[in-house]
Design a protein around this motif. Structure first.
Motif, short mmCIF file in Angstrom:
data_model
loop_
_atom_site.label_atom_id
_atom_site.label_comp_id
_atom_site.label_asym_id
_atom_site.label_seq_id
_atom_site.Cartn_x
_atom_site.Cartn_y
_atom_site.Cartn_z
N UNK A 173 0.78 -1.12 0.07
CA UNK A 173 0.07 0.01 -0.05
C UNK A 173 1.01 1.34 -0.05
N UNK A 174 0.13 2.36 -0.37
CA UNK A 174 0.88 3.70 -0.37
C UNK A 174 0.71 4.63 0.81
N UNK A 175 1.64 5.13 1.11
CA UNK A 175 1.68 5.96 2.39
C UNK A 175 2.00 7.43 1.85
N UNK A 176 1.74 8.42 2.77
CA UNK A 176 2.16 9.70 2.40
C UNK A 176 3.39 9.98 1.72
N UNK A 177 4.40 9.23 2.54
CA UNK A 177 5.95 9.37 2.24
C UNK A 177 6.51 8.17 1.87
N UNK A 178 5.66 7.13 0.92
CA UNK A 178 6.51 5.92 0.36
C UNK A 178 5.41 4.80 0.38
N UNK A 179 5.91 3.62 0.53
CA UNK A 179 5.07 2.44 0.26
C UNK A 179 5.23 1.62 1.45
N UNK A 180 4.52 0.95 1.75
CA UNK A 180 4.61 -0.34 2.94
C UNK A 180 3.94 -1.58 2.41
N UNK A 181 3.94 -2.54 3.37
CA UNK A 181 3.40 -3.80 3.20
C UNK A 181 2.78 -4.23 4.59
N UNK A 182 1.79 -5.02 4.51
CA UNK A 182 1.41 -5.84 5.53
C UNK A 182 1.45 -7.33 5.12
N UNK A 183 1.59 -8.21 5.96
CA UNK A 183 1.70 -9.63 5.98
C UNK A 183 0.84 -10.43 7.08
N UNK A 184 -0.02 -11.59 6.49
CA UNK A 184 -0.66 -12.37 7.53
C UNK A 184 -0.33 -13.72 7.02
N UNK A 185 -0.23 -14.63 7.92
CA UNK A 185 0.02 -16.14 7.79
C UNK A 185 -1.27 -16.61 6.77
N UNK A 186 -0.73 -17.47 5.90
CA UNK A 186 -1.79 -18.20 5.30
C UNK A 186 -2.51 -19.40 5.81
N UNK A 187 -3.86 -19.30 6.01
CA UNK A 187 -4.83 -20.20 6.65
C UNK A 187 -5.14 -19.67 8.28
N UNK A 188 -4.48 -18.17 8.56
CA UNK A 188 -4.79 -17.83 9.53
C UNK A 188 -6.51 -17.40 9.85
N UNK A 189 -7.06 -16.92 8.78
CA UNK A 189 -8.21 -16.42 8.67
C UNK A 189 -9.09 -17.27 7.42
N UNK A 190 -10.31 -17.68 7.88
CA UNK A 190 -10.79 -18.81 6.96
C UNK A 190 -12.05 -17.65 6.06
N UNK A 191 -12.67 -18.23 5.02
CA UNK A 191 -13.35 -17.53 4.15
C UNK A 191 -14.87 -17.46 5.15
N UNK A 192 -15.50 -16.47 5.17
CA UNK A 192 -16.67 -16.29 5.81
C UNK A 192 -16.43 -15.60 7.26
N UNK B 46 -12.53 -13.17 4.28
CA UNK B 46 -13.06 -12.61 5.27
C UNK B 46 -14.33 -11.62 5.34
N UNK B 47 -15.07 -11.49 5.99
CA UNK B 47 -16.02 -10.24 6.03
C UNK B 47 -15.69 -9.35 6.99
N UNK B 48 -15.04 -8.09 6.76
CA UNK B 48 -14.55 -7.05 7.46
C UNK B 48 -15.72 -6.35 8.00
N UNK B 49 -15.98 -6.52 9.09
CA UNK B 49 -17.40 -5.89 9.91
C UNK B 49 -16.83 -4.46 10.22
N UNK B 50 -15.75 -3.99 10.77
CA UNK B 50 -15.58 -2.53 10.96
C UNK B 50 -13.88 -2.37 11.36
N UNK B 51 -13.66 -1.20 11.36
CA UNK B 51 -12.18 -0.69 11.48
C UNK B 51 -12.30 0.01 13.24
N UNK B 52 -11.45 -0.17 13.88
CA UNK B 52 -11.48 0.59 15.02
C UNK B 52 -10.19 1.15 15.45
N UNK B 53 -10.12 2.19 15.86
CA UNK B 53 -9.02 3.04 16.30
C UNK B 53 -9.11 3.61 17.80
#
Length: 186
Positions: free
Chosen positions: A106-125, A153-160
């Motif tokens: 993904x792109x940030x104001x000052x460059x790019x970055x990346x997020x990673x997650x283990x394969x299989x950590x989250x299941x469909x639905x 996955x169904x992302x319900x909401x983001x919280x901060x």
């Protein structure tokens, strides 16, 4: 949606949370008013109140995954996940997770970055909540949403905990709701 817009405006816990966050001028570079949540973590009551407000909101939403964004999302995500009966999934910077991962750049104001997650950590639905300490432009949260949705996955909401006022007008969250406890102090 800010907590004060959700009927919590008069909640004295919000004031305590806001006051527990230290503002560090010119960090990490001139002109930035850094919102330091480490002082919130040192205040047992304010930290507990933060977690409790999130838990009250998400307890009955059938969320099975709380995805925490590295690194400060790791501080709020696990206690919320435990309290609502969900699993915690860390979304990490590159090369921090062993084994097979799925990545989202993904792109940030000052460059790019990346997020990673283990394969299989989250299941469909599975119903997911994305948690982080602060949202500025929404770029990191949008990447987290994309990552979770790519595995079904169904992302319900983001919280901060903290939301910059600008985000109210510029929601770059793929149409997903955003829940924020407090706006930054200056």
């Amino acid at each position: 949606m800010f907590a004060r817009e959700n009927g919590l405006h008069g909640d004295p816990r919000l004031r305590g949370i806001s006051e527990a966050i230290r503002v560090v001028p010119d960090f990490p570079k001139p002109g930035i008013m850094f919102q330091d949540i480490t002082t919130l973590l040192l205040d047992r009551k304010a930290f507990k109140d933060s977690v409790d407000i999130f838990v009250d909101r998400y307890r009955d939403m059938n969320i099975s995954v709380v995805a925490g964004v590295e690194a400060r999302g790791f501080m709020f995500g696990p206690p919320i996940a435990l309290a609502i009966g969900a699993k915690f999934v860390p979304l990490r910077k590159p090369k921090k997770l062993p084994g097979e991962v799925i990545s989202e750049n993904y792109v940030l104001e000052y460059g790019t970055d990346c997020l990673e997650m283990h394969v299989g950590a989250v299941q469909p639905g599975e119903r997911a909540l994305v948690i982080d300490d602060l949202v500025a432009t929404g770029g990191t949260l949008s990447a987290a949403i994309n990552l979770l949705e790519r595995v079904g996955a169904d992302v319900v909401e983001c919280a901060c905990v903290i939301g910059l006022p600008k985000i109210k007008e510029e929601r770059r969250l793929n149409g997903k709701p955003l829940y924020i406890l407090v706006e930054p102090r200056e």
